[in-house]
Write a protein that holds these residues in place. Structure first.
Motif, PDB file in Angstrom:
ATOM      1  N   ILE A 151       0.838  -1.203   0.000  1.00  0.00           N
ATOM      2  CA  ILE A 151       0.000   0.000   0.000  1.00  0.00           C
ATOM      3  C   ILE A 151       0.870   1.250   0.000  1.00  0.00           C
ATOM      4  CG2 ILE A 151      -1.674   1.336   1.351  1.00  0.00           C
ATOM      5  CD1 ILE A 151      -2.677  -1.444   2.434  1.00  0.00           C
ATOM      6  N   THR A 174       1.422   1.699  -5.909  1.00  0.00           N
ATOM      7  CA  THR A 174       0.004   1.802  -5.550  1.00  0.00           C
ATOM      8  C   THR A 174      -0.568   3.107  -6.077  1.00  0.00           C
ATOM      9  OG1 THR A 174       0.226   0.376  -3.626  1.00  0.00           O
ATOM     10  CG2 THR A 174      -1.614   1.939  -3.611  1.00  0.00           C
ATOM     11  N   ALA A 216      -5.812   4.769   0.083  1.00  0.00           N
ATOM     12  CA  ALA A 216      -4.599   4.153   0.612  1.00  0.00           C
ATOM     13  C   ALA A 216      -4.600   4.179   2.141  1.00  0.00           C
ATOM     14  CB  ALA A 216      -3.360   4.852   0.057  1.00  0.00           C
TER      15      ALA A 216
END
Length: 196
Positions: A156, A161, A180
């Motif tokens: 993450i 990401t 996130a």
């Protein structure tokens, strides 16, 4: 010229000399202006104020230069303070996503270097810190759970990401940061009650 790597395979800014710092900084500037494909070693040398041979002596191939630049970008441009607690990680991730959004060309370089598996790339630069925090703050977490938590948070907490959420899902800056941070909170929620 050989640069000493740290135990995790990365090169710290202290290990770079002024010439290398100038080359990496110049390349990062040019990436933002022109993209990665249109930047020649000659242009980098000119921007850095060094000879083209100096660039080649320090970074023999484009891959070497790209890898070093991506690591430098992550440490210098996307630098951040370490979270004092593993439970502060969602806030740090939110801030990282916002920083990537402010410099998207550089975020793409960092993400694509690690996603392509360029030799020497550090796809999880904060892994050891997360592991240490979990061991110290939540010692009751089983090893298999700890590995899963660290893997999820490391994934993450990455430029990759950000790129996925931006490019593939078309999310905006705020939505990326929210998603996130929410994902990191979801990973940590099950262990909050076990803080030692």
């Amino acid at each position: 010229m050989t640069i000493a790597n740290s135990a995790d395979g990365t090169v710290s800014d202290a290990d770079l000399n002024r010439t290398q710092e100038a080359i990496l900084s110049a390349y990062a500037e040019l990436i933002e202006e022109l993209g990665t494909d249109d930047v020649s070693f000659r242009l980098i040398a000119r921007r850095a104020g060094v000879g083209e041979r100096t660039v080649f002596r320090n970074y023999a191939t484009r891959v070497d230069l790209l890898l070093a630049t991506a690591a430098w970008i992550e440490r210098s441009i996307f630098a951040r303070e370490e979270s004092p607690s593993v439970f502060d990680t969602p806030l740090a991730i939110r801030e990282a996503m916002e920083a990537y959004d402010q410099r998207p060309e550089l975020a793409h370089v960092v993400a694509e270097t690690t996603m392509r598996g360029v030799s020497g790339a550090a796809p999880t630069p904060r892994k050891e810190r997360l592991e240490a925090q979990l061991r110290a703050e939540v010692p009751a977490v089983a090893e298999t759970d700890r590995r899963a938590i660290v893997a999820a948070l490391s994934h993450i907490d990455s430029a990759a990401t950000w790129v996925t959420l931006r490019r593939e899902l078309g999310m905006n800056r705020r939505d990326i940061a929210d998603a996130a941070a929410w994902a990191a909170e979801a990973v940590l929620d099950p262990i909050r009650g076990r803080v030692g």
